[in-house]
Design an enzyme around this catalytic site. Sequence first.
Site, mmCIF file in Angstrom:
data_model
loop_
_atom_site.group_PDB
_atom_site.id
_atom_site.type_symbol
_atom_site.label_atom_id
_atom_site.label_comp_id
_atom_site.label_asym_id
_atom_site.label_seq_id
_atom_site.Cartn_x
_atom_site.Cartn_y
_atom_site.Cartn_z
ATOM 1 N N HIS A 22 -43.271 13.556 9.175
ATOM 2 C CA HIS A 22 -43.683 14.927 9.483
ATOM 3 C C HIS A 22 -45.135 14.987 9.960
ATOM 4 O O HIS A 22 -46.043 14.635 9.208
ATOM 5 C CB HIS A 22 -43.519 15.758 8.204
ATOM 6 N N ARG A 23 -45.334 15.370 11.200
ATOM 7 C CA ARG A 23 -46.669 15.361 11.847
ATOM 8 C C ARG A 23 -47.247 13.934 11.810
ATOM 9 O O ARG A 23 -48.452 13.743 11.698
ATOM 10 C CB ARG A 23 -47.626 16.348 11.185
ATOM 11 N N GLU A 51 -41.885 13.746 13.632
ATOM 12 C CA GLU A 51 -41.848 15.165 13.947
ATOM 13 C C GLU A 51 -43.251 15.523 14.385
ATOM 14 O O GLU A 51 -44.228 15.051 13.792
ATOM 15 C CB GLU A 51 -41.450 15.969 12.705
ATOM 16 N N ASP A 71 -45.733 18.851 16.574
ATOM 17 C CA ASP A 71 -45.757 20.251 17.014
ATOM 18 C C ASP A 71 -46.503 20.361 18.334
ATOM 19 O O ASP A 71 -47.523 19.698 18.523
ATOM 20 C CB ASP A 71 -46.508 21.095 15.979
ATOM 21 N N HIS A 94 -50.484 21.615 15.300
ATOM 22 C CA HIS A 94 -49.589 22.518 14.549
ATOM 23 C C HIS A 94 -49.972 23.994 14.667
ATOM 24 O O HIS A 94 -49.138 24.842 14.975
ATOM 25 C CB HIS A 94 -49.569 22.106 13.075
ATOM 26 N N GLU A 130 -41.361 19.909 17.978
ATOM 27 C CA GLU A 130 -41.216 21.319 17.593
ATOM 28 C C GLU A 130 -42.052 22.195 18.513
ATOM 29 O O GLU A 130 -43.277 22.060 18.566
ATOM 30 C CB GLU A 130 -41.638 21.551 16.136
ATOM 31 N N LYS A 153 -43.975 25.232 19.210
ATOM 32 C CA LYS A 153 -44.615 26.253 18.378
ATOM 33 C C LYS A 153 -44.807 27.515 19.218
ATOM 34 O O LYS A 153 -45.919 27.845 19.639
ATOM 35 C CB LYS A 153 -45.968 25.731 17.875
ATOM 36 N N ASP A 206 -43.757 13.962 4.736
ATOM 37 C CA ASP A 206 -45.154 13.602 5.031
ATOM 38 C C ASP A 206 -45.415 12.134 4.694
ATOM 39 O O ASP A 206 -46.386 11.556 5.175
ATOM 40 C CB ASP A 206 -46.114 14.446 4.167
HETATM 41 O O1 G3P Z 1 -40.064 20.699 11.740
HETATM 42 C C1 G3P Z 1 -40.125 20.888 10.383
HETATM 43 C C2 G3P Z 1 -41.402 21.567 9.954
HETATM 44 O O2 G3P Z 1 -42.455 20.918 10.595
HETATM 45 C C3 G3P Z 1 -41.449 23.028 10.256
HETATM 46 O O3 G3P Z 1 -42.528 23.681 9.661
HETATM 47 O O4 G3P Z 1 -44.794 24.604 9.578
HETATM 48 O O5 G3P Z 1 -44.457 22.206 9.098
HETATM 49 O O6 G3P Z 1 -44.225 23.061 11.413
HETATM 50 P P1 G3P Z 1 -44.053 23.369 9.961
HETATM 51 CA CA CA Z 2 -43.531 21.225 12.587
#
Ligand code: G3P
Ligand code: CA
Length: 242
Positions: A7-8, A34, A36, A49, A106, A108, A226
Amino acid sequence: MTQIFAHRGYSALFAENTMSAFIAAEKANADGLELDVQLTKDGEVVVIHDEKVDRTTSGSGFVKDYTFNELRKLNANKKSAKIEPIPSLIQVLEWMQSNQLVCNIELKNNLFPYEGMEEKVIQLVRNYNLMDRIILSSFNHYSIVLCYRIAPEIETAPLFNERIYMPWVYAQSIRAKGIHPKLATITDDIIDGAIKNGIAVRPYTVNKDNDISRLLKINCTALITDDPVKAIKIKQQFEKRP
Ligand code: G3P
Ligand code: CA
């Protein structure tokens, strides 16, 4: 077996959405990333993000008010002494030529609609011939449908943070091949129902040991965490079980 998505990037240890975090996730043997994306004033797709740069960089203000060159002067790595810029999506896709990672981009575009963002992202994915290794997601489901219309060959997955009734029916209705639900909204039965109906399930953000184990146990498609190092360690122990 459940895939592990960072995640990120490997954001538990490295500055989120930086090349350092992505490279660390790849070195850790994550299956995917993942990240953003937002658009700059001059229409460059950049990896960050928040709509504002304040939390994660040395600057302040909205991403959309910076040109790409201005934005690149900011330091996106507040977590270490290493100074590094906000990556462009091009930079990440270029780097993906040297590995086999899957990448969940993702979009945004919930707060600002970012006119033309879907076309730009898809054009870049096509330029790098990465259609099979990309999943496009967004909380903006109109954007998800638009992505499908532009590029039916790229997997789409709506994000949601509420408990939807039979989410696989909804996913099928918008031609998505996956769903990315908030972990707290999803039961084992819902995950099972979606997978049985051909819909991939990748919950976010799964950081606790017992949640990771739970998703491995039911063979969830993937989990977004994460800490890919921890998740991979638990997965390896899980695979060794008699
Ligand atoms: O893609 C899953 C998650 O990243 C979505 O929420 O706020 O962490 O971008 P957020
Ligand atoms: Ca995200």
